[in-house]
Scaffold this motif. Sequence first.
Motif, PDB file in Angstrom:
ATOM      1  N   UNK A  39      -5.512  45.851 -26.696  1.00  0.00           N
ATOM      2  CA  UNK A  39      -4.997  47.207 -26.838  1.00  0.00           C
ATOM      3  C   UNK A  39      -6.120  48.226 -26.641  1.00  0.00           C
ATOM      4  N   UNK A  40      -7.277  47.972 -27.232  1.00  0.00           N
ATOM      5  CA  UNK A  40      -8.407  48.888 -27.100  1.00  0.00           C
ATOM      6  C   UNK A  40      -8.878  48.969 -25.651  1.00  0.00           C
ATOM      7  N   UNK A  41      -8.908  47.836 -24.952  1.00  0.00           N
ATOM      8  CA  UNK A  41      -9.337  47.843 -23.551  1.00  0.00           C
ATOM      9  C   UNK A  41      -8.350  48.597 -22.672  1.00  0.00           C
ATOM     10  N   UNK A  42      -7.077  48.367 -22.876  1.00  0.00           N
ATOM     11  CA  UNK A  42      -6.060  49.061 -22.088  1.00  0.00           C
ATOM     12  C   UNK A  42      -6.119  50.560 -22.364  1.00  0.00           C
ATOM     13  N   UNK A  43      -6.280  50.913 -23.634  1.00  0.00           N
ATOM     14  CA  UNK A  43      -6.354  52.330 -24.000  1.00  0.00           C
ATOM     15  C   UNK A  43      -7.563  52.994 -23.346  1.00  0.00           C
ATOM     16  N   UNK A  44      -8.674  52.273 -23.241  1.00  0.00           N
ATOM     17  CA  UNK A  44      -9.872  52.859 -22.633  1.00  0.00           C
ATOM     18  C   UNK A  44      -9.687  53.115 -21.132  1.00  0.00           C
TER      19      UNK A  44
END
Length: 57
Positions: A39-44
């Motif tokens: 989720x954090x990678x996609x959000x970035x």
Amino acid sequence: MTYQAPKLNEQGTIDIDYYTKLASQERSEYIAQMAVSLKAKIKSFFHVKLPKLSISH
């Protein structure tokens, strides 16, 4: 690493149910960590900086 004797059940055999539950719990925790990371990678990737608004003319 220290040696630990396997957990035994009432019959004196290796407690398969215990190790199955333990593995399921560890797998669930790992998958939850991977989901948070994904989720954090996609959000970035989709992070967009908005331009600052100027209140002067």
